[in-house]
Structure formats: structure tokens, C-alpha cells
Design a protein around this motif. Structure first.
Motif, PDB file in Angstrom:
ATOM      1  N   ASN A 113       0.866  -1.184   0.000  1.00 35.73           N
ATOM      2  CA  ASN A 113       0.000   0.000   0.000  1.00 35.73           C
ATOM      3  C   ASN A 113       0.901   1.232   0.000  1.00 35.73           C
ATOM      4  O   ASN A 113       1.485   1.574   1.018  1.00 35.73           O
ATOM      5  CB  ASN A 113      -0.890  -0.047   1.250  1.00 35.73           C
ATOM      6  CG  ASN A 113      -1.763   1.188   1.396  1.00 35.73           C
ATOM      7  OD1 ASN A 113      -1.845   2.012   0.479  1.00 35.73           O
ATOM      8  ND2 ASN A 113      -2.414   1.320   2.542  1.00 35.73           N
ATOM      9  N   GLY A 164       5.022   1.379   4.745  1.00 36.61           N
ATOM     10  CA  GLY A 164       6.381   1.933   4.668  1.00 36.61           C
ATOM     11  C   GLY A 164       7.410   1.014   4.027  1.00 36.61           C
ATOM     12  O   GLY A 164       8.175   1.441   3.158  1.00 36.61           O
ATOM     13  N   GLU A 201      -5.293  -4.646  10.937  1.00 36.92           N
ATOM     14  CA  GLU A 201      -4.212  -3.671  11.104  1.00 36.92           C
ATOM     15  C   GLU A 201      -4.474  -2.825  12.342  1.00 36.92           C
ATOM     16  O   GLU A 201      -5.228  -1.842  12.283  1.00 36.92           O
ATOM     17  CB  GLU A 201      -4.152  -2.730   9.894  1.00 36.92           C
ATOM     18  CG  GLU A 201      -3.944  -3.423   8.576  1.00 36.92           C
ATOM     19  CD  GLU A 201      -3.439  -2.442   7.521  1.00 36.92           C
ATOM     20  OE1 GLU A 201      -2.313  -2.596   7.082  1.00 36.92           O
ATOM     21  OE2 GLU A 201      -4.185  -1.512   7.187  1.00 36.92           O
ATOM     22  N   GLY A 236       0.752  -3.458   9.753  1.00 39.98           N
ATOM     23  CA  GLY A 236       1.172  -2.562  10.838  1.00 39.98           C
ATOM     24  C   GLY A 236       2.636  -2.786  11.134  1.00 39.98           C
ATOM     25  O   GLY A 236       2.995  -3.723  11.844  1.00 39.98           O
TER      26      GLY A 236
END
Ligand code: PGA
Length: 231
Positions: free
Chosen positions: A6, A215, A157, A192
Motif C-alpha cells: 500500500n 512503509g 491492522e 502494521g
């Protein structure tokens, strides 16, 4: 295993293309049965070659029409896109999508036959109240959602683990995933702060069918470290 990237509001059209070309080359390292899905920003949606799928981070609940600023099914179908994220906590919290809005989106994209990656997750103050409070909160996030839809994937998440560098620990993931699976038997991703140094432990947990990564997916080499770790 499912590996979903994502990008959120990161990458441009140009940098996404560079990423996808490199990703396509590296898909030879993934296991045949594993799946990779990339969710670039809307401006970078396109047809890309490679053994991976491309999905939309969000779209409006219409095919086309007078909805200023939105994209709909027509804009997604141009590129053969039929996967979508629904219910991500950033859309719930920052973009103020209520459970009703999220459920309407789920229903609409279900009728369109899309693969829906449906995100749920609790804030820290709920996690601090313990497992039962977490489960009550998470199950309420299925209000109005057809949990029987067979082209759906759930992504658990915890909000406090997203972008924080602190993933949930193995016990938290394990107990939460097994309770979600007992209620809703769909493929279940964890998201997460998934990164190269915790991927092995996370995908080794029972009832984890893959990961949704923010990330650590932004650099193709870091994302591929996750994918390759499953091999
Ligand atoms: P993160 O984001 O990997 O940066 O924590 C995950 C997500 O929001 O899907």
C-alpha cells in the motif's frame, strides 16, 4: 501467502513505473502460489506487466458521473483493475469514513465483482482494555458488511502499529487472528509496521495468510525482501 503493498500518498506516476518494471523482474523469486498486489496512488494506476496485480486504494461508489474529484469503476476498468482496499483506518480516521460509508463501499464493489481487501483495526485505548474489548471493536467493523462475500480478504491492522515502527507482538497477532478467523473464515492479512526484520516471525504465525505493507513496501528491494522471505 499474499503480499500487498500500500503506497498510500507516496510515489509519482514516473517512480511507480520504475518500481513496477523492477518488481516484474524480481517476481521470479516469489513462490508460484504466493500473490503480490500493489496499491499505487490513483494517479499511477495503469496497466503494468508482471506476475502481480494492481489495485485501487479507494474509489467512489459509482461507475462514472458527476462526482468531482473521484474515480469510479470506469477509470479502474480501463486498466483491468478489480482489487480495492476498503475500510483502511486512515480513511476511517482522517477522511472521516463512517462504518456506513465503508459498508456501502463494500456492497457496491461486491456487486461489481471486485476483490475487496477489507481493513479493520483497533486504536490503542481499545487494545489496552484487552482481548475481549478488541474483538468487540473489530467485529463491529463488519456491521453492514457481507462477510460471506467470497472475493474478499480481511486485513487486520491495529491502528497503533501502523507507521509506528512497532508491530503487534506474536501473541497479539496470534490471538486476534484466530478469533477473527473463528468468526469470519476468509484469508486474513496482518498489517502494521511489517518489515524485513519481523516478516519471518509474522508469516510464521498460524492464521496469518499474508501481509499488508505500507512503509516497507515503498522501496522495491525492501518489499522483495518480504516476498522472498516466504521462499
Ligand atoms: P505500515 O502501514 O506498514 O507503514 O505500518 C501499513 C498499512 O497502513 O497498510
Amino acid at each position: 501467502m499474499i503480499f500487498a503493498a500500500n503506497f498510500k500518498m507516496n510515489h509519482t506516476r514516473a517512480s511507480t513505473r520504475t518500481y513496477m518494471i523492477e518488481l516484474a523482474k524480481q517476481m521470479k523469486y516469489k513462490k508460484a502460489e504466493d500473490r503480490v498486489i500493489v496499491f499505487p496512488p490513483a494517479t499511477a494506476l495503469d496497466s503494468y506487466d508482471g506476475d502481480f496485480a494492481v489495485g485501487a486504494q479507494d474509489a467512489y461508489t459509482a461507475t462514472s458521473g458527476a462526482y468531482t474529484g473521484e474515480i469510479g469503476v470506469e477509470q479502474l476498468k480501463e486498466f483491468g483493475i478489480n482489487s480495492i482496499l476498503v475500510g483502511h483506518s486512515e480513511r476511517r480516521e482522517i477522511l472521516r469514513e463512517t462504518q456506513e460509508v465503508v459498508a456501502t463501499k463494500f456492497q457496491f464493489f461486491k456487486t461489481q465483482g471486485f476483490e475487496i481487501i477489507y481493513c479493520i483495526g483497533e486504536p490503542l485505548e481499545v487494545r489496552e482494555q484487552g482481548h475481549d474489548a478488541v474483538m468487540e471493536y473489530l467485529l463491529a467493523q463488519f456491521d453492514g458488511v457481507d462477510i460471506e462475500y467470497d472475493n474478499s480478504i480481511i486485513a487486520y491492522e491495529p491502528i497503533w502499529a501502523i507507521g509506528s515502527g512497532r508491530s503487534a507482538n506474536a501473541d497479539e497477532i496470534s490471538s486476534t487472528h484466530s478469533a477473527i478467523k473463528a468468526a469470519i473464515n476468509r484469508p486474513l492479512l496482518y498489517g502494521g509496521s511489517v518489515k524485513p526484520d519481523n516478516i519471518k516471525e509474522i508469516i510464521g504465525i498460524k492464521d496469518v495468510d499474508g501481509v499488508l505493507v505500507g512503509g516497507a513496501s515503498l522501496k522495491v528491494n525492501s518489499f522483495m525482501e518480504l516476498v522472498r522471505c516466504a521462499c
